[in-house]
Design an enzyme around this catalytic site. Structure first.
Site, PDB file in Angstrom:
ATOM      1  CB  CYS A 142     -36.807 106.876  -9.782  1.00 15.50           C
ATOM      2  SG  CYS A 142     -35.441 107.344 -10.473  1.00 15.50           S
TER       3      CYS A 142
HETATM    4  C1  SAM Z   1     -35.011 111.789 -11.484  1.00 10.58           C
HETATM    5  S1  SAM Z   1     -34.019 113.103 -11.168  1.00 10.58           S
HETATM    6  C2  SAM Z   1     -35.158 114.232 -11.793  1.00 10.58           C
HETATM    7  C3  SAM Z   1     -34.845 115.011 -13.302  1.00 10.58           C
HETATM    8  C4  SAM Z   1     -35.765 115.951 -13.665  1.00 10.58           C
HETATM    9  N1  SAM Z   1     -37.327 115.645 -13.563  1.00 10.58           N
HETATM   10  C5  SAM Z   1     -35.449 116.121 -15.276  1.00 10.58           C
HETATM   11  O1  SAM Z   1     -36.250 115.934 -15.894  1.00 10.58           O
HETATM   12  O2  SAM Z   1     -34.306 116.505 -15.614  1.00 10.58           O
HETATM   13  C6  SAM Z   1     -34.465 113.338  -9.497  1.00 10.58           C
HETATM   14  C7  SAM Z   1     -33.734 114.543  -8.817  1.00 10.58           C
HETATM   15  O3  SAM Z   1     -34.014 114.855  -7.497  1.00 10.58           O
HETATM   16  C8  SAM Z   1     -32.980 115.265  -6.793  1.00 10.58           C
HETATM   17  N2  SAM Z   1     -33.332 115.250  -5.378  1.00 10.58           N
HETATM   18  C9  SAM Z   1     -32.902 114.113  -4.640  1.00 10.58           C
HETATM   19  N3  SAM Z   1     -33.293 114.604  -3.427  1.00 10.58           N
HETATM   20  C10 SAM Z   1     -33.735 115.649  -3.003  1.00 10.58           C
HETATM   21  C11 SAM Z   1     -34.090 116.498  -2.238  1.00 10.58           C
HETATM   22  N4  SAM Z   1     -34.256 116.019  -0.953  1.00 10.58           N
HETATM   23  N5  SAM Z   1     -34.755 117.795  -2.666  1.00 10.58           N
HETATM   24  C12 SAM Z   1     -34.516 118.341  -3.752  1.00 10.58           C
HETATM   25  N6  SAM Z   1     -34.201 117.533  -4.949  1.00 10.58           N
HETATM   26  C13 SAM Z   1     -33.675 116.309  -4.565  1.00 10.58           C
HETATM   27  C14 SAM Z   1     -31.677 114.636  -7.361  1.00 10.58           C
HETATM   28  O4  SAM Z   1     -30.597 115.258  -7.155  1.00 10.58           O
HETATM   29  C15 SAM Z   1     -32.207 114.557  -8.753  1.00 10.58           C
HETATM   30  O5  SAM Z   1     -31.680 115.517  -9.540  1.00 10.58           O
END
Ligand code: SAM
Length: 378
Positions: free
Chosen positions: A136
């Protein structure tokens, strides 16, 4: 910045850092080996987060998790009765957290196995619900708000997964800034237009403290249903905690920060300020301070939002000089709505990153429950 300091300032900062380091070493010398359990007597009764989200019986629905982080959404869905299908997350440390807490889950983590941009989703066709919080940064108030031009915009990958797996419903979570007018066309082009041919999409904001979490934290949710029957049954989650009664019945009082942490009364209490998300501010800090305004509230709470320690005993052994309560990782997890048996892998800054990025599990639970009701199984 370091090069803008005068010699005098540099010397003063260096002296403060050395004094603080020496004090920490001195204080910790006799305490680091304290058993964790031995320190619980300093707390009064702490909030039991599990009571906010009682484990529901299996509802027969499966859920696929993208961008799973430290597992806030995953945990909320599990407690609402869903069977976890798989998680995709690019950071290894998050994968470790998920595996350590749920060894039986199918976890795809790391830059190869966990990257949603490269993942094949067709094996998951038939899953009932896809959920995730696409990164985000493009939209957060703290970020640059570059929207669709930001390379970290991963909405297209969330959409691709939904279109490939054709779940009965999806749930996507993001920061409230995404509903600002300046992102109207982004939302239309990246989320609504590609999905609305197949799904009816609802958008709404939820405040974590209205679901019993002792923290002020707002998030936006997009929920979509494929069938008209499920769409017609959908009802947005209703607050369970608040100050007044509503049409739907009595609300429980808010859970306040000091009381939830089991700290003694000081004549002031309120829900904690929003904990810093791992993506705002300096990455490796061990603080959860989100803004200057928040510092005022933390001060009134007499809780110190910096220098979070790995354990209760280390936090107790190293009180801040102003005498406020120093938090451990477990304290921050509690303020985010994680139960005490959900452990975060990694160093303190990594644990705080996972906590600060997560959907508060009781909020995830409330959404997951309503989705199950709409799907006619709860
Ligand atoms: C806002 S956090 C999500 C948190 C989760 N929904 C929770 O409730 O704990 C976004 C996550 O997306 C991951 N992320 C970023 N780019 C990504 C990618 N290309 N593929 C998979 N995960 C990714 C980040 O490492 C981060 O942990």
């Amino acid at each position: 910045m370091a090069y803008e300091l005068t010699d005098e300032q540099r010397d003063r900062y260096r002296a403060t850092a050395i004094r603080s380091q020496l004090r920490k070493q001195e204080l910790l010398r006799f305490h680091v080996e304290d058993a964790e359990d031995g320190n619980h007597q300093r707390f009064g009764e702490r909030l039991d987060v599990n009571e906010l989200m009682p484990q529901l019986a299996p509802n027969g629905l499966t859920s696929l998790s993208l961008f799973s982080g430290g597992g806030g959404l995953d945990l909320g869905f599990e407690r609402a009765g869903y069977k976890h299908s798989a998680s995709f997350e690019i950071l290894d440390i998050c994968g470790e957290t998920l595996r350590a807490n749920r060894p039986s889950w199918d976890i795809h983590a790391g830059t190869e196995a966990g990257d949603v941009r490269a993942a094949r989703f067709t094996p998951f066709r038939g899953v009932d619900v896809v959920h995730g919080g696409p990164p985000c940064q493009p939209f957060s108030v703290a970020g640059k708000q570059a929207g669709a031009d930001d390379p970290r915009n991963m909405w297209p990958d969330f959409v691709r997964c939904v279109l490939q797996t054709r779940p009965r419903a999806f749930v996507a979570e993001n920061v409230p800034g995404l509903l600002d007018r300046k992102f109207e066309s982004f939302v239309r082009d990246n989320i609504l237009t590609p999905l609305e041919n197949h799904y009816t999409v609802f958008r709404f904001k939820l405040a974590a403290h209205e679901f019993g979490v002792p923290q002020a934290r707002r998030r936006v949710f997009f929920v979509g249903f494929r069938s008209q029957r499920d769409t017609a049954r959908w009802l947005q989650p209703v607050s369970t905690h608040g100050e007044t009664d509503t049409l739907f019945g009595a609300l429980q009082p808010f859970n306040l920060a000091r009381q939830s942490l089991g700290l003694p009364e000081i004549g002031f209490d309120q829900v904690s300020p929003t904990l810093r998300s791992g993506f705002t501010g300096p990455r490796n800090t061990t603080g959860v301070l989100n803004s200057k305004a928040a510092l005022n509230i933390w001060n009134q709470l007499r809780v110190w939002p910096n220098g979070v320690q790995p354990t209760h005993s280390m936090a107790r052994a190293y009180p801040p000089e102003n005498g406020h309560f120093r938090m451990s990782v477990a304290d921050c997890a509690l303020l985010q709505g994680f139960p005490s048996d959900w452990r975060f892998s990694g160093a303190v800054y990594q644990a705080l990153g996972q906590i600060g990025n997560s959907v508060c599990p009781p909020v995830a639970y409330a959404v997951a429950r309503q989705v199950a009701r709409a799907l006619g199984v709860a």
